[in-house]
Design an enzyme around this catalytic site. Structure first.
Site: not given
Ligand SMILES: *[C@@H]1O[C@H](CO)[C@@H](O)[C@H](O)[C@H]1NC(C)=O
Ligand SMILES: *[C@@H]1O[C@H](CO)[C@@H](O)[C@H](O)[C@H]1NC(C)=O
Ligand SMILES: *[C@@H]1O[C@H](CO)[C@@H](O)[C@H](O)[C@H]1NC(C)=O
Ligand SMILES: *[C@@H]1O[C@H](CO)[C@@H](O)[C@H](O)[C@H]1NC(C)=O
Length: 640
Positions: A450, A523-525
């Protein structure tokens, strides 16, 4: 008695003026004469100008010829001389002369112009008073009476004074070899000048003797007048009171005397050596092999056994023996004696003590020899000793081969070390491709990677045109890019979390503005770091596209950096698929074996379908998203 009478007769003849009165000897070619050939004693040497004498060798065995008894049998002793370069022996013509005090006959070669009586015959001797160089040659003494005759020949060599062997210039020349003499240390001894007694009987006056010592070590000459009280000259002799090591060496005695009105002289030497006193043990002893010593031998090779022994010096008895035996047999009695040879050498000599070495050489040493008993034995007058040489087969690796092996190992290790440092990434990749586990078999995740990045930045171009393309098309990973792969209509938060949870790696492309407050990247991190912390088979990898100062990073990223791998893009250098960037990235990404490429392609076809779908549904901000139906090669080219 007979010669006395004849001497008187000739005296009368002389008085009567019958000069020269010559006594012609009988024919030497008399067939009755027994010829003993040439004496085996070797030549007699005399220095030119010195007194010398020849003793008829017939009398060297008194049991055969005794001068007194031959005189009684009316034998006459006649001398002949064959000068060097001549072929005909001539009788020594002699004028008879009766000296005043005893029966003595003076002889003179007829041709000689000598003023005096240089040659004289006395009993069994022919005197040279003194010797002249023309006297050299063969001499024959013939003993005959009316019914019997025998003769023997001998050589005389008259040396020039510079022909004599001398060690130092202060040494007087001597024609005769030195007489050996051994004296015990700390003991006394008497030195007599050799041959002196031969002239004392015939000299007109008492001979005058002077002595000179030439030391053994330094070869310095010391006259007897300069000696200390440990040794002194007493009359003609040398009295050694206390023998010391320093007193070893050559002693020269020069004898001067008068005879027939002539001044005559000769010089002799004595080689004096010291030995340790007889009170010390004199038995020989074996020093090597030691009692418990073991020789290691290699069969089918040449084996050398060394025996070393000490033979203490013994007065007047210098004989010693050292030899090897095999099973109690001496080498010359062995059936295969050609395989064995031994040689002796005196290693060291000190005051008569001899260190002797005997080397036994065994050719083609075989395993049968290992069972044999090799003994070294020594013997002298006082005792004997024997010692067995213990043999043992050599088992260890020859040191040369061992050293070679070690060297090769070392070189290999260095080589491996260098190889590892230069190619560790490649090695790691190869190792993983062989032994790494394919995570696809152990989890149920959908995506390999991702990619999280800051939107609307340089990094976005990099992600979409380079990173994604290579990962998908070249390495066969399934890549999830939220903006491309998410379905429209869902909640961004839920979908993001779900995508991250379904990925094996979270690839974070850090940039100055990455993960700013409230952005999706943050958010992804967070999702990734949480997933990692919870052990959800997710790993976060940092990729740095261009240098970023740490201070610009969000707190979460700064904290995470400590534990995470950071792969740096190095501009054009990193474009090649063989560059370090891609290798490092592949090391961090899940294992893909060469054989699993099709599988990967399969999944990328799946992804391609999705991408086709997302291309239609999601609006691409850059327009760089490539269509999966396009040739990946042209894609790469356009990216470069
Ligand atoms: C020679 O013989 C005589 C007697 O004939 C004897 O007295 C003398 O000892 C002998 N000499 C030697 C050296 O044997
Ligand atoms: C000569 O010598 C031999 C022994 O050497 C002796 O038997 C013989 O009697 C001698 N002849 C004369 C004549 O004396
Ligand atoms: C004297 O004798 C010793 C021992 O025998 C020997 O080594 C040495 O060479 C001799 N010296 C001379 C000059 O003959
Ligand atoms: C060999 O030497 C040993 C001593 O080392 C001795 O015991 C043995 O008897 C000797 N063998 C022979 C055959 O002399």
């Amino acid at each position: 008695m007979a010669s006395f009478i004849s001497g008187l007769l000739f005296l009368f003849l002389l008085m009567g003026g019958a000069w020269p009165a010559v006594s012609q000897p009988s024919e030497p070619t008399d067939p009755m004469c027994y010829d003993w050939g040439e004496s085996r004693k070797g030549a007699v040497s005399v220095l030119e100008g010195e007194a010398g004498w020849l003793t008829c060798p017939l009398f060297s065995h008194p049991s055969v010829y005794n001068f007194t008894s031959t005189q009684n049998a009316r034998h006459n002793l006649i001398w002949y001389h064959l000068p060097e370069g001549h072929y005909l022996e001539q009788p020594i013509r002699h004028n008879w002369w009766l000296s005043k005090e005893r029966e003595r006959l003076w002889l003179q070669p007829a041709a000689s112009s000598d003023s005096g009586w240089r040659l004289s015959k006395e009993r069994e001797r022919l005197w040279l008073q003194p010797a002249a160089s023309s006297d050299s040659g063969l001499y024959i003494c013939m003993l005959r009476n009316k019914s019997s005759c025998s003769k023997i020949a001998m050589q005389l060599k008259v040396l020039q004074r510079d022909e004599a062997v001398r060690r130092t210039d202060c040494e007087p020349p001597v024609a005769v070899a030195a007489t050996p003499m051994v004296i015990e240390l700390h003991h006394g001894a008497m030195l007599d000048c050799p041959d002196l007694e031969n002239v004392t009987n015939v000299a007109d006056s008492k001979p005058d003797v002077s002595w000179l010592h030439v030391t053994q070590e330094t070869s310095t000459c010391v006259k007897s007048e300069k000696w200390n009280s440990d040794r002194e000259q007493k009359g003609a002799r040398i009295q050694v009171h206390v023998m010391l090591k320093y007193y070893q060496g050559l002693y020269f005695c020069s004898v001067v005397y008068q005879r027939g009105g002539r001044n005559l002289s000769f010089t002799r030497s004595i080689n004096v050596t010291a030995v340790y006193p007889t009170t010390l043990p004199k038995e020989p002893s074996i020093l090597h092999p030691a009692l418990d010593q073991v020789f290691t031998v290699r069969p089918d090779s040449e084996v050398r056994l060394v025996c070393r022994a000490l033979f203490p010096g013994i007065l007047r008895s210098p004989w010693w023996e050292i030899w090897w035996t095999v099973d109690g047999k001496t080498l010359d009695t062995l059936s295969d004696q050609h395989r064995f040879s031994q040689s002796n050498s005196v290693v060291n000599e000190d005051m008569g003590d001899k260190m002797v070495e005997n080397q036994l050489l065994i050719h083609d040493f075989n395993s049968q020899d290992l069972k044999s008993e090799f003994n070294c034995s020594v013997r002298n007058e006082k005792g004997w000793d024997t010692r067995r040489a213990q043999l043992e087969e050599e088992v260890s690796v020859p040191s040369l081969e061992l050293a070679c092996g070690l060297g090769v190992t070392l070189v290999l290790m260095v080589l491996l070390f260098v190889l590892y440092h230069v190619f560790w990434l490649e090695l790691l990749l190869i190792y993983r491709s062989w032994f790494g586990t394919d995570e696809r078999h152990t989890d149920d995740k959908e995506y390999d990677v991702y990619i999280s990045y800051a939107r609307n930045s340089e990094e976005e171009t990099f992600v979409l045109s380079t990173l994604r393309k290579v990962l998908e098309n070249e390495f066969g990973y399934s890549v999830c890019i939220f903006d491309r792969d998410s379905l429209p209509g869902g909640t961004i938060t839920d979908e993001t979390l779900s995508f991250v949870a379904r990925s094996r790696r979270l690839l974070v492309v850090v940039s100055p503005g990455y993960a700013s407050r409230g952005s999706q990247a943050l958010l992804e991190l967070k999702a990734g770091i949480d997933g990692m912390a919870l052990g959800g088979h997710l790993r976060v990898i940092l990729v740095q596209y261009r240098p970023v100062r740490r201070r610009g990073w969000v707190r979460e990223l700064r904290r995470a950096r400590v534990a995470l791998a950071l792969v740096r893009w190095k501009g054009d250098k990193s474009r090649e698929l063989t560059s370090r960037f891609w290798k490092r990235l592949r090391v961090e990404l899940p294992v893909r074996r060469a054989g699993s490429r099709e599988e990967g392609e399969g999944s990328s076809k799946e992804a391609g379908l999705m991408r086709l779908y997302s291309q239609n549904s999601t609006n691409s901000q850059t327009g760089l998203l490539s269509s999966p139906v396009r040739d990946p090669q042209t894609d790469l080219d356009s990216a470069a």
